[in-house]
Design an enzyme around this catalytic site. Structure first.
Site, PDB file in Angstrom:
ATOM      1  CD  GLU A 131      -1.944   2.121  -3.569  1.00 41.97           C
ATOM      2  OE1 GLU A 131      -3.422   2.744  -3.599  1.00 41.97           O
ATOM      3  OE2 GLU A 131      -1.736   2.104  -2.258  1.00 41.97           O
ATOM      4  CG  ASP A 148      -2.040   1.121   1.443  1.00 39.89           C
ATOM      5  OD1 ASP A 148      -2.608   1.301   0.507  1.00 39.89           O
ATOM      6  OD2 ASP A 148      -1.425   1.983   2.294  1.00 39.89           O
TER       7      ASP A 148
END
Length: 236
Positions: free
Chosen positions: A218, A180
């Site tokens: 990401e 993330d």
């Protein structure tokens, strides 16, 4: 939950699915759907247990289905034991795990105040309950005492902890991570050079320790993400 996923593996196999990416399933207060982690080493009870995970991994692998975790590398929940220890007045091994001002009167942008034993405010990443982990600053401003260099003890220990988290779950048999906000760890890193160096180092270790594993960023910039050592970039 994990046992529920395990019960649907026949169906997933029939669909032709060969990999499952799970959003964060670590212990969490779930203010932000699990992206506020309170224990990186424990499956959230609502999903099951670490033992349930092992059973799911074994069943999935028998069907040639891989399992990828979502790793929230940049922050934790303010309910994490690390943060509670970091907020204490007395210095301890977690004092520099997060980014704190030296006194409560300092309130730079994105810093959060509260009723802490420690006299200071902390940097958040998104919601107030998501204190940013301390991976250091590029060219720290000497006037801002909270800006520690990436070579300072706190950021160095945080990088080691990140590697420990990855190893813990890879050793249990998962197949990799989607990270993330992978580009956001180091602060003031305008060209991402220091962040790419951090991930490149982790990739070297990861590929040697887990040659079949996958690291997905990401980042939404494949040119940078692949250069940083990720195999795939997750686009938004």
């Amino acid at each position: 939950d994990l046992n529920g996923v395990a019960s649907k593996l026949d169906y997933l196999e029939w669909l032709g699915i060969n990999a499952i990416w799970m959003n964060p399933i670590f212990e969490s207060p779930f203010f932000d759907a699990g992206y506020d982690v309170s224990d990186f080493y424990k499956i959230a009870p609502r999903y099951g247990s670490n033992d349930d995970l092992k059973l799911l991994i074994d069943k999935a692998h028998k069907k040639n289905i891989k399992l990828v975790f979502d790793l929230v590398a940049g922050h934790t929940s303010d309910q994490h034991d690390w943060f509670k220890a970091s907020a204490q007045k007395k210095k301890n091994i977690y004092t520099d795990r997060y980014i704190w001002t030296n006194n409560g009167k300092q309130k730079p942008t994105n810093f959060v105040s509260g009723n802490f034993e420690r006299n200071g405010n902390y940097l958040k990443n998104f919601f107030d309950c998501q204190p940013a982990l301390n991976y250091g600053y590029v060219n720290p401003n000497p006037a801002n005492k909270w800006e520690q260099a990436i070579t300072a003890p706190g950021p160095v220990k945080m990088k080691t902890e990140l590697q420990n988290i990855i190893a813990f779950w890879m050793d249990k048999g998962i197949d990799g991570f989607r990270v993330d906000m992978a580009s956001s760890l180091i602060k003031n890193d305008k060209d991402f050079a220091a962040t790419m160096q951090l991930w490149a180092g982790l990739r070297t270790w990861f590929e040697r320790a887990y040659p079949q594993g996958v690291l997905i960023a990401e980042w939404s910039n494949p040119k940078l993400a692949i250069k940083a050592g990720f195999m795939i970039d997750f686009m938004m």
